[in-house]
Design an enzyme around this catalytic site. Structure first.
Site, PDB file in Angstrom:
ATOM      1  N   GLU A  47      13.351  27.293  65.587  1.00 32.81           N
ATOM      2  CA  GLU A  47      13.915  28.464  65.153  1.00 32.81           C
ATOM      3  C   GLU A  47      15.441  28.504  65.737  1.00 32.81           C
ATOM      4  OE1 GLU A  47      12.560  30.599  68.698  1.00 32.81           O
ATOM      5  OE2 GLU A  47      13.066  32.740  67.754  1.00 32.81           O
ATOM      6  N   ASN A 107      16.495  37.426  63.138  1.00 31.94           N
ATOM      7  CA  ASN A 107      16.054  36.094  63.571  1.00 31.94           C
ATOM      8  C   ASN A 107      15.225  35.381  62.063  1.00 31.94           C
ATOM      9  OD1 ASN A 107      14.978  33.615  64.451  1.00 31.94           O
ATOM     10  ND2 ASN A 107      14.589  34.517  66.335  1.00 31.94           N
ATOM     11  N   LYS A 124      11.725  37.352  61.389  1.00 32.00           N
ATOM     12  CA  LYS A 124      10.846  37.320  62.343  1.00 32.00           C
ATOM     13  C   LYS A 124      10.344  38.756  62.723  1.00 32.00           C
ATOM     14  CE  LYS A 124      10.377  35.646  67.253  1.00 32.00           C
ATOM     15  NZ  LYS A 124      11.247  34.839  68.335  1.00 32.00           N
ATOM     16  N   GLU A 143      16.226  39.300  72.477  1.00 28.62           N
ATOM     17  CA  GLU A 143      16.137  39.229  71.053  1.00 28.62           C
ATOM     18  C   GLU A 143      15.923  40.621  70.324  1.00 28.62           C
ATOM     19  OE1 GLU A 143      12.698  35.617  71.004  1.00 28.62           O
ATOM     20  OE2 GLU A 143      13.356  36.436  68.937  1.00 28.62           O
ATOM     21  N   CYS A 169       8.451  31.483  66.081  1.00 28.43           N
ATOM     22  CA  CYS A 169       8.112  31.402  67.352  1.00 28.43           C
ATOM     23  C   CYS A 169       7.103  32.407  68.078  1.00 28.43           C
ATOM     24  CB  CYS A 169       9.427  31.802  68.188  1.00 28.43           C
ATOM     25  SG  CYS A 169       9.343  31.243  69.701  1.00 28.43           S
ATOM     26  N   ASN A 194      11.576  28.527  70.350  1.00 29.36           N
ATOM     27  CA  ASN A 194      12.378  28.077  71.353  1.00 29.36           C
ATOM     28  C   ASN A 194      11.479  28.799  72.654  1.00 29.36           C
ATOM     29  OD1 ASN A 194      15.643  27.648  70.953  1.00 29.36           O
ATOM     30  ND2 ASN A 194      14.496  28.202  69.211  1.00 29.36           N
TER      31      ASN A 194
HETATM   32  N1  ING Z   1      10.035  32.660  72.679  1.00 28.50           N
HETATM   33  C1  ING Z   1       9.070  32.596  73.321  1.00 28.50           C
HETATM   34  C2  ING Z   1       7.632  32.529  72.533  1.00 28.50           C
HETATM   35  O1  ING Z   1       7.003  33.533  72.062  1.00 28.50           O
HETATM   36  C3  ING Z   1       7.662  34.132  74.939  1.00 28.50           C
HETATM   37  C4  ING Z   1       9.101  34.075  74.224  1.00 28.50           C
HETATM   38  C5  ING Z   1       6.980  33.244  75.607  1.00 28.50           C
HETATM   39  C6  ING Z   1       6.791  35.206  74.872  1.00 28.50           C
HETATM   40  C7  ING Z   1       5.816  33.198  76.223  1.00 28.50           C
HETATM   41  C8  ING Z   1       5.677  35.404  75.544  1.00 28.50           C
HETATM   42  C9  ING Z   1       5.260  34.245  76.202  1.00 28.50           C
HETATM   43  O2  ING Z   1       7.429  31.330  72.568  1.00 28.50           O
HETATM   44  C10 ING Z   1      10.546  33.046  71.642  1.00 28.50           C
HETATM   45  N2  ING Z   1      11.735  32.944  71.103  1.00 28.50           N
HETATM   46  O3  ING Z   1       9.988  33.928  70.918  1.00 28.50           O
END
Ligand code: ING
Length: 308
Positions: A47, A107, A124, A143, A169, A194
């Protein structure tokens, strides 16, 4: 005739805030070259693979924000990637920040075939995080400030003799995403991510970041009898630890190849696409076993069903 697609997750280590597009593209072309030497025909980049993960910062200068976006694809800096794709005969998935001519920001990910031609685009849908500055966090996750939710839905395309879908993601945490494309016959799901190695929304043991990362994709692969190729942007990026764990999951739900590092790394596996058939024709034969008429009733129950 057996359909074998030798594919790879092309993991990237950190991309610095000041790192040029040309530098990031050079790293990706190097991975593509390594892939060509190993017989890879399709690979998945992360991503937002052209820049650092900029939603970690609150920015008010929209000219600065837009410096992380692409207004054309391919553009001057990314043309090399498409040329390498045609030269090596390697298709690819590329995640990047897209700004449309009428000013919308997404995204985005594109699917490119082994002749360097864009087959499809995905934007996304599930944008995590928040839209305003939140001072209690060690870094932001904006985001919802910088992107609009995707407006393309979840299409699937036939490319390189496989039925391919795309996600990005946070999408991987939502079971509906896999099923919508599973219902369309998806055989290979490509996604980049990410993912910070610390949750800034609420405390949780750090090991759960990697556990949940793999849990959701193994479940999604199994329940829709599809391969999943998942590629991280990993390592300490501008002071923020990002998990690696890029992997290739087979339709059984087992991980068949996984990253060993948190840097630029190619994770390769032969996808035997006909392995998707067993699940689609037996246990997850949706036409024979799925009972949509019942789900509607369940969905209409908004709260706890109280005893009569
Ligand atoms: N990053 C993370 C993901 O979904 C996240 C944000 C991490 C949300 C952990 C909830 C828990 O992997 C992106 N860019 O979506």
């Amino acid at each position: 005739m057996t359909r074998i697609l030798t594919a790879a997750a092309a993991q990237l280590g950190p991309i610095a805030r000041e790192e040029s597009r040309e530098s990031a593209v050079s790293r990706m072309v190097d991975l593509m070259k390594q892939g060509a030497a190993r017989g890879v025909r399709y690979l998945v980049f992360p991503e937002l693979a052209l820049t650092t993960f900029f939603p970690r910062w609150y920015m008010e200068d929209w000219a600065e924000v837009d410096s992380f976006f692409e207004t054309e694809m391919p553009g001057p800096a990314t043309k090399r990637l498409f040329e390498a794709s045609a030269e090596y005969g390697i298709g690819f998935y590329l995640g990047y920040a897209e700004k449309t001519p009428d000013g919308h920001r997404y995204n985005t990910a594109i699917l490119v075939d082994d002749k360097g031609a864009i087959v499809g685009k995905y934007r996304k849908v599930h944008l995590p995080g928040h839209s305003e500055y939140e001072g209690h966090r060690p870094w932001q996750h904006l985001e919802k400030r910088y992107f609009e939710p995707g407006d393309i839905g979840f299409p699937v395309w036939r490319s390189q003799n496989a039925i391919m879908g795309m996600a990005i993601c946070n999408d991987r945490r939502w079971p509906e995403m896999y099923r919508v494309m599973g219902l369309k016959g998806m055989e290979v799901l490509s996604l980049g991510y990410n993912t910070p190695d610390v949750n800034t929304s609420a405390w949780e043991p750090n090991h759960l970041r990697m556990f949940h990362n793999h849990l959701v994709m193994q479940a999604g692969a199994y329940q829709n009898s599809s391969y999943v190729i998942a590629t991280a942007k990993a390592g300490i990026e501008e002071g923020v630890g990002m998990i690696g764990g890029s992997c290739i999951v087979q339709p059984s739900g087992e991980i068949v190849a996984q990253a060993q590092t948190v840097g630029d790394e190619l994770i390769v596996a032969d996808l035997d696409l006909d392995l998707c058939k067993m699940g689609k024709e037996t246990i997850f034969n949706f036409a024979r076993h799925r009972r949509v008429e019942h789900y509607g009733i369940i969905a209409s129950q908004t709260g706890v069903v109280e005893p009569e």
